[in-house]
Design an enzyme around this catalytic site. Structure first.
Site, short mmCIF file in Angstrom:
data_model
loop_
_atom_site.label_atom_id
_atom_site.label_comp_id
_atom_site.label_asym_id
_atom_site.label_seq_id
_atom_site.Cartn_x
_atom_site.Cartn_y
_atom_site.Cartn_z
N GLY A 21 32.73 45.11 40.52
CA GLY A 21 32.35 46.50 40.58
C GLY A 21 33.45 47.28 41.31
O GLY A 21 34.07 46.76 42.24
N PRO A 46 30.27 39.16 41.67
CA PRO A 46 30.93 38.40 42.74
C PRO A 46 31.43 39.28 43.87
O PRO A 46 31.27 38.95 45.04
CB PRO A 46 32.07 37.70 42.00
CG PRO A 46 31.52 37.46 40.63
CD PRO A 46 30.71 38.69 40.33
N GLU A 47 32.08 40.41 43.54
CA GLU A 47 32.46 41.40 44.54
C GLU A 47 32.38 42.80 43.95
O GLU A 47 32.59 42.99 42.75
CB GLU A 47 33.90 41.19 45.05
CG GLU A 47 34.00 40.29 46.27
CD GLU A 47 34.20 38.84 45.89
OE1 GLU A 47 34.12 37.98 46.78
OE2 GLU A 47 34.45 38.57 44.70
N THR A 48 32.07 43.75 44.83
CA THR A 48 32.18 45.16 44.50
C THR A 48 33.15 45.78 45.50
O THR A 48 33.03 45.57 46.71
CB THR A 48 30.82 45.87 44.57
OG1 THR A 48 29.94 45.30 43.59
CG2 THR A 48 30.96 47.36 44.31
N HIS A 75 40.59 39.61 42.89
CA HIS A 75 40.21 40.14 41.57
C HIS A 75 39.65 41.56 41.68
O HIS A 75 39.88 42.39 40.80
CB HIS A 75 39.22 39.18 40.88
CG HIS A 75 37.78 39.41 41.18
ND1 HIS A 75 37.16 38.94 42.32
CD2 HIS A 75 36.82 40.08 40.49
CE1 HIS A 75 35.90 39.28 42.30
NE2 HIS A 75 35.66 39.98 41.21
#
Length: 263
Positions: A21, A46-48, A75
């Site tokens: 995100g 997984p990550e924002t 990423h």
């Protein structure tokens, strides 16, 4: 208005690589930590990443998993830079500087390939943690400590690909990430990354772990430019290069969707 994006990083097509995100916060429109953590939980990726403009071509950048803030994420950094360029927020050809809890990170683009300038993370051999081999369900050659992570070397690419870990056992280890790696068949090295202690059973493609993997394999392969694959179900390709005490981590990204957050 606050825009939110989903981007597949280290991928040249949608629905592969690692989804992130990306939330672009207008200048002087800071949000609370609780708000960012809640949005990351809502996105359930997984990550924002949360980028806020500081001055021309410099942004503050923070990263949250669904359960916690992390100090470094490759990423989601790549995904954020991709959005800043593709949305015309930053001019083509201009480098981007991110102020982060891991220091300043510079990102550049050559055509569609985005390169992250990250710090190297050295590793040192350590005693194999009790229960690690059972948790991974594979034979281990050597184990190493790298920052807050455990790096595990196994015999070959197939051993990495076939791992079916016991996630509940991995949660008992004192590590943010468990990185499993081996020499590759068609590339220089391969890896998989398990991180239940930060809310991700298996991370599809992990740019930040290549801060450790790049110097680890450079020493063993006697080369500074390498191609790597992360062998998760979604998979992802990375190009890495050692440059002094830094590592360049490069890959592609593609936008999946764009939306507007209600306030």
């Amino acid at each position: 208005m606050i825009n939110i994006f989903q981007v597949d990083a280290f991928a040249d097509k949608q629905f592969s690589g690692n989804p992130a995100g990306v939330c672009i916060l207008p200048k002087a429109h800071a949000q609370t930590d609780a708000w960012m953590q809640s949005l990351a939980e809502e996105m359930n990726l997984p990550e924002t990443a949360f980028a806020e403009e500081m001055d021309r071509e410099q942004y503050s950048l923070r990263w949250f998993t669904p359960t916690t803030e992390v100090k470094l994420c490759g990423h989601a950094t790549l995904a954020t830079a991709h959005i800043l360029w593709s949305e015309g927020i930053i001019s083509d050809g201009q480098a981007i500087r991110f102020a982060t809890k891991s220091g300043e990170l510079k990102v550049v683009r050559s055509e569609s390939l985005i390169s992250l300038d990250f710090p190297q993370q050295p590793s040192s051999e350590c005693k194999e943690p009790i229960g690690l081999e059972m948790a991974l369900g594979c034979d281990i050659l050597n184990t190493y400590k790298t920052g807050e992570d455990i790096l595990v070397e196994v015999k070959n690419e197939e051993a990495v690909r076939s791992i079916a870990p016991y996630i509940q056992q991995l949660e008992l280890l004192d590590a943010e990430y468990v990185i499993v790696t081996a020499r590759g068949d068609s590339v220089d090295f391969v890896s998989r990354v398990f991180s239940p202690n930060v809310g991700i059973s298996e991370d599809p493609v992990t740019g930040s772990t290549h801060c450790s993997l790049a110097p680890f394999w450079a020493e063993r392969l006697n080369k500074t430019q390498m191609n790597a694959l992360q062998l998760s179900k979604r998979g992802g390709a990375l190009q890495v290069e050692l440059v002094g005490d830094r590592v360049s981590i490069a890959g592609h990204a593609t936008t999946v969707f764009k939306g507007e957050l209600y306030e």
